[in-house]
Scaffold this active site. Structure first.
Site, PDB file in Angstrom:
ATOM      1  N   THR A 170     -29.020 -71.917  27.826  1.00  0.00           N
ATOM      2  CA  THR A 170     -28.349 -71.188  28.903  1.00  0.00           C
ATOM      3  C   THR A 170     -28.150 -69.708  28.579  1.00  0.00           C
ATOM      4  OG1 THR A 170     -26.137 -71.603  28.012  1.00  0.00           O
ATOM      5  CG2 THR A 170     -27.064 -73.282  29.455  1.00  0.00           C
ATOM      6  N   PRO A 173     -29.495 -66.931  31.441  1.00  0.00           N
ATOM      7  CA  PRO A 173     -28.766 -66.933  32.725  1.00  0.00           C
ATOM      8  C   PRO A 173     -27.266 -66.703  32.565  1.00  0.00           C
ATOM      9  CG  PRO A 173     -30.264 -68.795  32.585  1.00  0.00           C
ATOM     10  CD  PRO A 173     -30.214 -68.185  31.226  1.00  0.00           C
ATOM     11  N   ASP A 174     -26.634 -67.403  31.618  1.00  0.00           N
ATOM     12  CA  ASP A 174     -25.170 -67.426  31.562  1.00  0.00           C
ATOM     13  C   ASP A 174     -24.558 -66.304  30.737  1.00  0.00           C
ATOM     14  OD1 ASP A 174     -25.133 -69.595  33.161  1.00  0.00           O
ATOM     15  OD2 ASP A 174     -24.533 -71.046  31.644  1.00  0.00           O
ATOM     16  N   HIS A 175     -25.322 -65.689  29.841  1.00  0.00           N
ATOM     17  CA  HIS A 175     -24.726 -64.723  28.930  1.00  0.00           C
ATOM     18  C   HIS A 175     -25.372 -63.345  28.989  1.00  0.00           C
ATOM     19  CE1 HIS A 175     -24.277 -68.814  27.069  1.00  0.00           C
ATOM     20  NE2 HIS A 175     -23.043 -68.458  27.337  1.00  0.00           N
ATOM     21  N   PRO A 179     -23.971 -62.586  34.313  1.00  0.00           N
ATOM     22  CA  PRO A 179     -22.671 -61.916  34.181  1.00  0.00           C
ATOM     23  C   PRO A 179     -22.765 -60.400  34.234  1.00  0.00           C
ATOM     24  CG  PRO A 179     -23.324 -62.950  32.112  1.00  0.00           C
ATOM     25  CD  PRO A 179     -24.259 -63.450  33.156  1.00  0.00           C
TER      26      PRO A 179
END
Length: 405
Positions: A170, A173-175, A179
């Site tokens: 992830t 996409p997530d880090h 964001p």
């Protein structure tokens, strides 16, 4: 350095899990007041995801949650109650930004659509982060970071081969992608509002945001009609360019050769004059054609030496090489991260001194000082008493009614 760059900015933050909270953390780390709306009836999923301090489960003990929510204030509200929804609307009236990463329609079902909330606060900045955006043929498809890695081809492009679509999890996409795209969009909207007095609706599709990381491959596929090859850690411009096992327990080094001079330098350090003198390997194209042979020769040499020795010898010869560090090494012995004071110990009432990572940059040469993540519902009474002028008796009554669950 105490963070105060965004002092005076307030979020009503309904994001949860990964990318959303990591995006609003940018603001809480730099002085904004981020009111994290949570509920014990549906916990933020990362509160129940490890690792946990000392391996002991607890909704306030997750390192995963702690790393994404520094500096925030937790307000526990049951949004299935009319009073819970009313309180959110009253918080929005005193906020600059309202943020969520729910699927399409969720905010509308709560009564928190953009149109409804701007009736309360005309200049509100409304950040929405669904997987595919609010409309379109795929809008109702839901997913998390791993899903986004798959549908944007990151897992495919970073695989070692067709049967190994593991990818980087992830992380992108997530880090990284989502964001920071979200944070940039909110900062731009704040600047726009300061100039014009008008708010803004931001519909950030997490798939569209992540596609930025694979842009060159999309252009290549469109131009040639062919999918780019799966390279793993290898390069299309030169060889060797890979991870190689070194001497030791799960020890590895990353090595990247660029150009003929570096290739000859590598061969000299390995004591392989035969490789340096091989005319078929004298160009990048020739080395790429003999990729398996070259990787095997390098791997045979690196397996005989410890990572530190490999790095020292090859760097002295002018090559790009690094030890592949474990998480423990990054925390305990990485000289660059230690020099920049990247890791911070933050006092926490349940887990003690929590080890947290700082934003990856300095400001005026200084590191900002992180504030600890909140306990579940820790600031409910304080924040609602201060912002909504609720008396202790009113707060007690709301708690007894289950509004703060």
């Amino acid at each position: 350095m105490k963070p105060d760059f965004l002092k005076g900015i307030r979020f009503t933050d309904l994001t949860w899990a990964g990318a959303g909270p990591f995006g609003t953390k940018v603001f809480s780390d730099f002085g904004a007041e981020v009111l994290k709306i949570e509920s014990t009836t549906r916990l933020d999923s990362v509160r129940t995801a490890g690792p946990y301090k000392d391996g002991v489960f607890g909704i306030n003990r997750s390192g995963y949650f702690a790393s994404r929510n520094t500096g925030k204030k937790s307000i526990s509200l049951n949004l299935k109650t009319d009073e819970g929804k009313r309180i959110v609307r009253e918080l929005v009236a005193q906020s600059d930004v309202v943020s969520n990463n729910f699927g399409p329609g969720a905010m509308e079902r709560f009564g928190f659509s953009y149109d409804a909330l701007r009736e309360i606060k005309p200049d509100i900045i409304y950040l929405s982060m669904p997987m595919y955006g609010q409309d379109g043929p795929r809008a109702n498809l839901l997913g998390v970071g791993m899903t986004i890695s798959a549908v944007t081809s990151i897992m495919w492009q970073t695989a070692y081969g067709p049967d190994d679509p593991v990818g980087p999890g992830t992380h992108y996409p997530d880090h990284a992608a989502n964001p920071y795209h979200a944070a940039f969009a909110v900062l731009a909207a704040l600047a726009y509002r300061r100039k014009t007095g008008r708010g803004m609706k931001i519909d950030l599709s997490q798939v569209e945001s992540t596609i930025n990381f694979v842009g060159p491959s999309l252009v290549e596929a469109a131009a040639t009609g062919c999918e780019p090859p799966q390279l793993g850690n290898r390069s299309r411009s030169d060889a060797p360019h890979n991870m190689f096992r070194a001497k030791g327990d799960d020890a590895w080094v990353a090595l990247a050769v660029s150009g003929n001079a570096q290739w000859r330098a590598l061969a000299a350090v390995m004591g392989r004059a035969d490789l340096a003198e091989d005319a078929s390997l004298a160009s990048p194209a020739g080395r790429l054609a003999a990729l398996e042979r070259i990787d095997a020769a390098v791997a045979q040499w690196t397996a005989q030496h410890a990572p530190a020795a490999i790095v020292a010898r090859l760097r002295e010869a002018g090559l790009a090489v690094s030890e592949v560090a474990s998480s423990r090494q990054l925390v305990e012995s990485d000289p660059q991260l230690a020099h920049r004071h990247y890791w911070q110990r933050v006092a926490h009432p349940e887990i003690g001194a929590a080890l947290l990572n700082s934003p990856p940059f300095l400001i005026d040469g200084e590191r900002i000082e992180l504030e600890r993540p909140p306990l579940m519902g820790e600031h409910t009474h304080e924040a609602l008493g201060r912002l909504l002028r609720l008396s202790p008796l009113q707060l007690k009554e709301l708690e007894e009614q289950g509004v703060f669950s």
